[in-house]
Enzyme design. Structure first.
Site, PDB file in Angstrom:
ATOM      1  CE  LYS A 150      -3.786  -2.417   2.336  1.00 23.00           C
ATOM      2  NZ  LYS A 150      -4.555  -2.193   3.473  1.00 23.00           N
ATOM      3  CE1 TYR A 162      -9.235  -3.014   0.997  1.00 23.35           C
ATOM      4  CE2 TYR A 162      -8.736  -1.173  -0.583  1.00 23.35           C
ATOM      5  CZ  TYR A 162      -8.357  -2.009   0.449  1.00 23.35           C
ATOM      6  OH  TYR A 162      -6.966  -2.339   0.726  1.00 23.35           O
ATOM      7  CG  ASN A 181      -3.353  -2.859   6.848  1.00 24.37           C
ATOM      8  OD1 ASN A 181      -3.189  -2.341   5.740  1.00 24.37           O
ATOM      9  ND2 ASN A 181      -4.547  -3.125   7.290  1.00 24.37           N
ATOM     10  CG  HIS A 241      -5.306  -6.437  -0.278  1.00 24.29           C
ATOM     11  ND1 HIS A 241      -6.437  -6.346   0.100  1.00 24.29           N
ATOM     12  CD2 HIS A 241      -5.193  -7.025  -1.474  1.00 24.29           C
ATOM     13  CE1 HIS A 241      -7.372  -7.314  -0.395  1.00 24.29           C
ATOM     14  NE2 HIS A 241      -6.426  -7.842  -1.389  1.00 24.29           N
ATOM     15  CD  GLU A 259      -8.747  -9.053  -3.896  1.00 21.89           C
ATOM     16  OE1 GLU A 259      -7.549  -9.482  -3.518  1.00 21.89           O
ATOM     17  OE2 GLU A 259      -9.515  -8.887  -2.688  1.00 21.89           O
TER      18      GLU A 259
HETATM   19  P1  DAT Z   1      -7.674  -7.058   5.631  1.00 25.58           P
HETATM   20  O1  DAT Z   1      -6.872  -5.941   5.008  1.00 25.58           O
HETATM   21  O2  DAT Z   1      -7.069  -7.192   6.813  1.00 25.58           O
HETATM   22  O3  DAT Z   1      -8.501  -7.905   4.640  1.00 25.58           O
HETATM   23  P2  DAT Z   1     -10.329  -6.113   5.661  1.00 25.58           P
HETATM   24  O4  DAT Z   1     -10.571  -6.330   4.336  1.00 25.58           O
HETATM   25  O5  DAT Z   1     -11.384  -6.051   6.722  1.00 25.58           O
HETATM   26  O6  DAT Z   1      -9.041  -6.057   6.353  1.00 25.58           O
HETATM   27  O7  DAT Z   1     -10.264  -4.143   5.553  1.00 25.58           O
HETATM   28  C1  DAT Z   1      -9.619  -3.553   4.448  1.00 25.58           C
HETATM   29  C2  DAT Z   1      -8.831  -2.533   4.831  1.00 25.58           C
HETATM   30  O8  DAT Z   1      -9.699  -1.640   5.492  1.00 25.58           O
HETATM   31  C3  DAT Z   1      -7.740  -2.980   6.054  1.00 25.58           C
HETATM   32  O9  DAT Z   1      -6.615  -3.237   5.534  1.00 25.58           O
HETATM   33  C4  DAT Z   1      -7.705  -1.768   6.795  1.00 25.58           C
HETATM   34  C5  DAT Z   1      -8.959  -0.804   6.792  1.00 25.58           C
HETATM   35  N1  DAT Z   1      -9.807  -1.132   7.676  1.00 25.58           N
HETATM   36  C6  DAT Z   1     -10.543  -2.325   8.044  1.00 25.58           C
HETATM   37  N2  DAT Z   1     -11.313  -2.327   9.087  1.00 25.58           N
HETATM   38  C7  DAT Z   1     -10.994  -0.885   9.524  1.00 25.58           C
HETATM   39  C8  DAT Z   1     -11.606  -0.298  10.602  1.00 25.58           C
HETATM   40  N3  DAT Z   1     -12.313  -0.815  11.483  1.00 25.58           N
HETATM   41  N4  DAT Z   1     -11.232   1.036  11.005  1.00 25.58           N
HETATM   42  C9  DAT Z   1     -10.294   1.610  10.187  1.00 25.58           C
HETATM   43  N5  DAT Z   1      -9.866   0.930   9.005  1.00 25.58           N
HETATM   44  C10 DAT Z   1     -10.178  -0.108   8.891  1.00 25.58           C
HETATM   45 MG    MG Z   2      -9.606  -7.683   3.148  1.00 28.15          MG
END
Ligand code: DAT
Ligand code: MG
Length: 144
Positions: free
Chosen positions: A15, A55, A122, A125, A136
């Site tokens: 990212k 997303y 973070n 991805h 994707e």
């Molecule tokens: P991951 O990337 O671990 O699959 P995800 O698909 O639930 O997580 O979410 C996509 C991204 O969105 C994630 O990498 C960081 C952000 N994100 C997810 N949940 C969040 C939250 N509760 N608050 C802030 N950012 C969040």
């Molecule tokens: Mg995810």
């Protein structure tokens, strides 16, 4: 989770935070050290349309717009990685979504932290299922 002998592909993104901090090589090093192979690699400045498709599952959530703003804030490195169980394996390498909670030894645990702002930055991805991976890969590498 079922084990499989069939090689699979996963879509990995380094990212904008990881790219800006010069962590692209470190993330790729960990992927290769684990034993997965690279099938495609590109530096891309994502469009809003690409990110909305990527997303789509998060549309309407409180962090959705901040997530798209963050993800369009600079270049990302997109990769297709390959190997048996690499989808689950890369998620394991990446660690928990929130860097504060991610275990030491993981990419997010070792290299990430909480910063000011709504969205969790973070570093990486990784696809979460074979269906997500194929969807994707089509968004980031339509030629594959
Ligand atoms: P991951 O990337 O671990 O699959 P995800 O698909 O639930 O997580 O979410 C996509 C991204 O969105 C994630 O990498 C960081 C952000 N994100 C997810 N949940 C969040 C939250 N509760 N608050 C802030 N950012 C969040
Ligand atoms: Mg995810």
């Amino acid at each position: 989770m079922t084990d499989t002998n069939t090689s699979e592909r996963s879509l990995v993104l380094i990212k904008p935070d990881g790219f800006r901090r010069g962590l692209t090589g470190e993330v790729i090093r960990r992927i290769e050290a684990k034993g997965y192979t690279l099938a495609a690699l590109a530096i891309v400045t994502p469009t809003r349309e690409q990110l909305a498709a990527h997303y789509a599952e998060h549309e309407g959530k409180p962090f959705y717009e901040p997530l798209l703003d963050f993800m369009s804030s600079g270049p990302v490195t997109a990769a297709v990685i390959e190997g048996q169980e690499c989808i689950r394996g890369f998620r394991s390498l990446a660690g928990a979504t929130k860097p504060t909670d991610a275990a030491p030894g993981t990419i997010r645990g070792d290299l990430g932290r909480k910063w000011a702002g709504t969205v969790d930055e973070n570093i990486v991805h990784g696809s979460d299922s074979p269906e997500s991976a194929e969807r994707e890969i089509g968004i980031w590498f339509p030629e594959l």
